[in-house]
Design an enzyme around this catalytic site. Structure first.
Site, short mmCIF file in Angstrom:
data_model
loop_
_atom_site.label_atom_id
_atom_site.label_comp_id
_atom_site.label_asym_id
_atom_site.label_seq_id
_atom_site.Cartn_x
_atom_site.Cartn_y
_atom_site.Cartn_z
N GLY A 1 0.82 -1.22 0.00
CA GLY A 1 0.00 0.00 0.00
C GLY A 1 0.85 1.26 0.00
N ARG B 1 1.11 -5.53 -5.24
CA ARG B 1 1.13 -6.50 -4.14
C ARG B 1 1.54 -7.91 -4.58
NH1 ARG B 1 -0.57 -4.56 0.65
NH2 ARG B 1 -2.05 -2.84 0.71
N ASP C 1 5.67 -8.22 5.22
CA ASP C 1 5.68 -9.33 4.26
C ASP C 1 6.68 -9.05 3.13
OD1 ASP C 1 3.84 -10.93 5.53
OD2 ASP C 1 2.13 -10.04 4.50
N LYS D 1 8.24 0.45 5.34
CA LYS D 1 7.11 1.28 4.91
C LYS D 1 5.80 0.68 5.36
CE LYS D 1 4.57 -0.10 2.35
NZ LYS D 1 3.64 -0.83 1.49
N THR D 2 4.91 1.40 5.86
CA THR D 2 3.47 1.10 5.99
C THR D 2 2.84 2.12 6.92
OG1 THR D 2 1.71 -0.40 6.71
CG2 THR D 2 3.83 -0.73 7.78
N ASP E 1 0.39 1.58 8.53
CA ASP E 1 -0.17 0.83 9.66
C ASP E 1 0.71 0.90 10.91
OD1 ASP E 1 -2.03 0.19 7.81
OD2 ASP E 1 -1.77 -1.98 7.90
#
Ligand code: FBP
Length: 554
Positions: free
Chosen positions: A79, A143, A174, A200-201, A203
């Site tokens: 993402g 992805r 992941d 990176k994320t 979240d």
């Protein structure tokens, strides 16, 4: 290209670097002690014989220009997260500081670009057009899972054609796990290609002692907190609506927790707490209803509830149901694809689930049942962003309030609105924090490459302090790994960082939750500021501030 006035002004922002990188990325490395894995070290050592145990590395003074240029490739995986373009700018400037003839290739659309040889050469014109901008549109993301030998071989042959000696994988847990598999394979086969990861994320769940934040979390939370603050002000002005706001964060509830600390809503659900208390969906709704009634008794028929996107998977009965659905949809994918229409699908699923889960499944509204059956993402995860948990909670609360009203136990008015904030924040122009952090992460990746290291994640620490005090280097990816059960198999993966219930950010929320529920203590953070006093523009997240406070006390 037409750009906004703000974008033009912001493009001139010079991202800060730690002192050790200010003379270029061709630095000396300091070798730390050998490392292990977070758990299951024997197994990780067996699976990654070339990478396991590598030392942590940090940098010291520069060495001037290198003799040889480096050709490198970069992929953006998963993402979008604010700051990705600055990571690329950092890699680009770092490589050019090593040698003016170094070249950077951006593989298009994520890992699939590397496999299918779709790329652009990143030039200084391209980099300059994208400095300090949000989004991943310079080269786009994807992805596709990069984990098969055939994919690694294809990538190697594409890299060989371009003379690429190093690849930077910018991704979440992941993707960085897969970056490590790639590094291991290339070392084992003497492919002559280094692999470096970047955390990176939005979240915020790729972090540990050495990776203190995943980039994008800071900006995304600031954007959501602005929106929540605006809604709170509207709620407090109109005094007639309850707002149920779902916030992105596929697994961990860090975003919701951070936004709650920034805005002080009435109710904050934290998935990890729900799991710890083994709460059922019904119990969660009962607690929401209790607050609605309490506020209504004081004449306050309004409020704000924050719901983490991943909540549904933390509710034990739902977690079991989703795990069974994942297995069923994976095993019976052909039969399932042949079914006609929703009712056949529902009947099929109900028939195969087993008594308890089938009961839970059929007690859910039909729209939620359908959302739970939608396609999984390439990593086999249910796409929680497509499940309307916020609507489900609002509907269930409304039904319970009706029952209370009929029983003469509630006299208030309940009107709810639901919102989902996720995509709104993922491509925002990076805050100063993310602009600086990302640029340094990219530059650090270049410094790791010039020292011939592989299987490392770029690490920039001490970011709660001014950039003058930042420490940068590389952390072996195997160090963050453990073995987890995925799709019925034991797999080495980077351990996801969930919200720690004994961590300072959650404890801070707990300290205030009762008061925020009954009183109206809203904070309205306003929009991210890119120009102005440092105390406004350089704010760090409450999460980082509180985590650092705890570390400095211990
Ligand atoms: P990454 O972990 O890949 O950065 O993605 C995070 C995220 O934004 C989650 O918060 C959300 O559940 C998911 O991506 C949405 O995925 P998609 O972009 O495929 O809709």
């Amino acid at each position: 290209m037409k750009i906004s006035v703000l974008q033009r002004a912001r493009s001139g922002y010079v991202a800060k670097l730690p002192p050790v990188l200010r003379n270029g990325a061709h630095v000396r490395i300091e070798i730390g002690a050998p490392t292990s894995a977070i758990a299951n070290s024997e197994k990780i050592a067996e699976l990654f014989p070339n990478n396991f145990g590598k030392p942590e590395i940090t940098f010291s003074s520069g060495k001037g220009q290198a003799d040889k240029p480096i050709n490198a490739g970069v992929i953006l995986s998963g993402g979008q997260a604010p700051g990705g373009h600055n990571v690329i700018a950092g890699i680009f400037d770092g490589l050019k500081s090593i040698h003016a003839d170094s070249r950077l290739f951006g593989f298009l659309g994520g890992p699939s670009g590397l496999i299918d040889n779709k790329y652009i050469e990143i030039t200084s014109k391209i980099v300059d057009d994208y400095r300090n901008t949000g989004g991943f549109d310079m080269i786009a993301s994807g992805r596709t899972k990069l984990e098969e030998k055939e994919q690694f071989d294809k990538a190697k042959s594409n890299c060989d054609t371009l003379g690429i000696k190093a690849i930077v994988v910018v991704g979440g847990d992941d993707s960085n796990t897969n970056a490590c598999l790639l590094a291991e394979y290339y070392e084992a086969t003497n492919a002559g290609i280094q692999v470096v990861g970047c955390p990176k994320t939005i979240d915020g769940d790729l972090k540990n002692e050495f990776i203190e934040a995943s980039f994008g979390f800071d900006t995304a939370c600031k954007v959501y907190s602005e929106l929540i603050g605006n809604i709170q002000r509207d709620a407090n002005s109109a005094r007639k609506y309850w707002h149920f706001i779902k916030l992105m964060g596929r697994s961990a509830s860090h975003i919701t927790l951070e936004c709650a600390l920034q805005t002080h809503p009435n109710i904050t659900l934290i998935g990890e707490e729900v799991l710890d208390r083994k709460q059922t969906l019904d119990e969660i709704v009962d607690e929401i209803v209790a607050t609605i009634v309490e506020r209504s008794n004081k004449g306050d028929d309004f409020g704000v509830v924050l719901v983490p996107e991943g909540l549904i998977e933390f509710i034990p009965e739902m977690k079991t149901l989703i795990a069974k659905l994942n297995d069923l949809l994976a095993k019976e994918s052909n039969s399932f694809a042949g079914l006609k229409g929703r009712s056949e699908q529902l009947a099929f699923v109900n028939h195969h689930l087993g008594k308890d889960s089938s009961y839970v499944f059929s007690s859910l509204p039909v729209n939620i049942q359908s959302q739970l059956m939608l396609d999984r993402d390439p990593h086999g995860n249910v796409q929680v962003s497509l499940i309307d948990t916020e609507k489900l909670l609002a509907e269930m609360a409304s039904l319970k309030l009706m029952e209370l009203k009929n029983a003469g136990k509630y006299e208030g008015k309940f009107a709810a609105h639901s919102h989902f904030f996720g995509y709104e924040g993922r491509c925002a122009a990076p805050s100063n924090y993310d602009a600086d952090y990302c640029y340094s992460l990219g530059y650090t990746a270049a410094a790791i490459m010039t020292n011939g290291q592989t299987g490392y994640m770029s690490s920039v620490r001490n970011t709660n302090k001014p950039a003058d005090q930042w420490i940068c280097g590389g952390i072996p990816i195997t160090m963050m790994m453990n073995i987890e059960r995925r799709h019925g198999k034991d797999k080495p993966v980077i351990q996801k960082a969930l919200v720690k219930l004994d961590g300072e950010p959650f404890i801070e929320l707990q300290r205030h939750q009762v008061q925020w529920a009954s009183e109206t203590s809203y904070i309205y953070p306003g929009p991210i500021q890119y120009f102005g006093p440092s105390e406004v523009c350089d704010q760090i997240t409450k999460t980082l501030e509180l985590e650092k406070k705890r570390q400095s006390q211990s």
